[in-house]
Design a protein around this motif. Structure first.
Motif, mmCIF file in Angstrom:
data_model
loop_
_atom_site.group_PDB
_atom_site.id
_atom_site.type_symbol
_atom_site.label_atom_id
_atom_site.label_comp_id
_atom_site.label_asym_id
_atom_site.label_seq_id
_atom_site.Cartn_x
_atom_site.Cartn_y
_atom_site.Cartn_z
ATOM 1 N N HIS A 290 3.585 -6.645 -8.445
ATOM 2 C CA HIS A 290 3.322 -6.089 -7.119
ATOM 3 C C HIS A 290 1.922 -5.481 -7.068
ATOM 4 O O HIS A 290 1.368 -5.104 -8.095
ATOM 5 C CB HIS A 290 4.357 -5.014 -6.781
ATOM 6 C CG HIS A 290 5.746 -5.545 -6.764
ATOM 7 N ND1 HIS A 290 6.688 -5.166 -7.681
ATOM 8 C CD2 HIS A 290 6.349 -6.460 -5.965
ATOM 9 C CE1 HIS A 290 7.815 -5.799 -7.436
ATOM 10 N NE2 HIS A 290 7.629 -6.593 -6.410
ATOM 11 N N GLY B 280 -0.195 0.532 -5.907
ATOM 12 C CA GLY B 280 0.311 1.403 -4.861
ATOM 13 C C GLY B 280 1.691 1.012 -4.369
ATOM 14 O O GLY B 280 2.319 1.761 -3.630
ATOM 15 N N ARG B 281 2.158 -0.161 -4.788
ATOM 16 C CA ARG B 281 3.484 -0.646 -4.376
ATOM 17 C C ARG B 281 4.192 -1.290 -5.564
ATOM 18 O O ARG B 281 4.783 -2.355 -5.447
ATOM 19 C CB ARG B 281 3.368 -1.661 -3.254
ATOM 20 C CG ARG B 281 2.828 -1.068 -1.985
ATOM 21 C CD ARG B 281 2.826 -2.093 -0.888
ATOM 22 N NE ARG B 281 2.410 -1.465 0.355
ATOM 23 C CZ ARG B 281 2.283 -2.099 1.491
ATOM 24 N NH1 ARG B 281 2.526 -3.396 1.552
ATOM 25 N NH2 ARG B 281 1.921 -1.468 2.573
ATOM 26 N N GLY C 46 7.625 -2.590 -5.056
ATOM 27 C CA GLY C 46 7.843 -3.610 -4.040
ATOM 28 C C GLY C 46 7.376 -3.147 -2.675
ATOM 29 O O GLY C 46 6.955 -2.007 -2.486
ATOM 30 N N ALA C 47 7.469 -4.035 -1.720
ATOM 31 C CA ALA C 47 7.008 -3.759 -0.360
ATOM 32 C C ALA C 47 7.893 -2.718 0.330
ATOM 33 O O ALA C 47 9.090 -2.624 0.045
ATOM 34 C CB ALA C 47 7.012 -5.047 0.447
ATOM 35 N N PRO C 48 7.315 -1.944 1.235
ATOM 36 C CA PRO C 48 8.118 -1.000 2.012
ATOM 37 C C PRO C 48 9.258 -1.720 2.715
ATOM 38 O O PRO C 48 9.077 -2.802 3.276
ATOM 39 C CB PRO C 48 7.125 -0.428 3.030
ATOM 40 C CG PRO C 48 5.788 -0.631 2.411
ATOM 41 C CD PRO C 48 5.899 -1.915 1.620
ATOM 42 N N ASP D 11 11.748 -3.236 1.390
ATOM 43 C CA ASP D 11 12.386 -4.261 0.558
ATOM 44 C C ASP D 11 13.277 -3.584 -0.477
ATOM 45 O O ASP D 11 12.982 -3.556 -1.670
ATOM 46 C CB ASP D 11 11.334 -5.144 -0.114
ATOM 47 C CG ASP D 11 11.932 -6.341 -0.834
ATOM 48 O OD1 ASP D 11 13.180 -6.430 -0.946
ATOM 49 O OD2 ASP D 11 11.152 -7.184 -1.312
ATOM 50 N N GLN E 122 13.113 -3.287 -4.647
ATOM 51 C CA GLN E 122 12.910 -1.958 -5.214
ATOM 52 C C GLN E 122 14.038 -1.605 -6.178
ATOM 53 O O GLN E 122 13.805 -1.063 -7.259
ATOM 54 C CB GLN E 122 12.800 -0.926 -4.086
ATOM 55 C CG GLN E 122 11.558 -1.101 -3.252
ATOM 56 C CD GLN E 122 11.629 -0.405 -1.927
ATOM 57 O OE1 GLN E 122 12.599 0.282 -1.599
ATOM 58 N NE2 GLN E 122 10.595 -0.571 -1.116
ATOM 59 N N SER F 214 7.434 -11.802 -7.940
ATOM 60 C CA SER F 214 6.849 -10.709 -7.149
ATOM 61 C C SER F 214 7.802 -10.195 -6.129
ATOM 62 O O SER F 214 8.919 -10.515 -6.058
ATOM 63 C CB SER F 214 5.578 -11.189 -6.459
ATOM 64 O OG SER F 214 5.824 -12.330 -5.694
#
Length: 83
Positions: free
Chosen positions: A42, A45-46, A49-51, A53, A57, A83
């Motif tokens: 990823h 800053g993440r 995982g993506a916000p 998701d 996470q 990813s």
């Protein structure tokens, strides 16, 4: 002081640690020999995982907890596929 050094201080105090980091930081963290390192593909800053998701996470958190349970030597580095 870096996250790798802080992890070793926590470990010396009896607190187990797992560092979760983005792939570009692997080369900087490995020489510090943190007790356990989970590397994800990823972006910085993440690393979880993506916000929004929550499925991804959760997979990262489960992988970190698994590393905490399964690591038999320090340092142990594991790279999460995908990813």
């Amino acid at each position: 002081m870096s996250v790798g050094h802080i992890a070793r201080i926590f470990e010396a105090a009896g607190l187990p640690t797992v560092i979760v980091a983005a792939l570009p930081f692997r080369g900087r963290l490995e020489p510090m020999a943190p007790p356990r390192l989970l590397v994800t593909a990823h972006p910085m800053g993440r690393v979880f995982g993506a916000p929004g998701d929550s499925h991804r996470q959760r997979r990262v958190v489960e992988a970190a907890l698994g590393l905490l349970e399964e690591a038999r030597r320090n340092p142990t580095v594991r790279e999460m596929a995908g990813s």
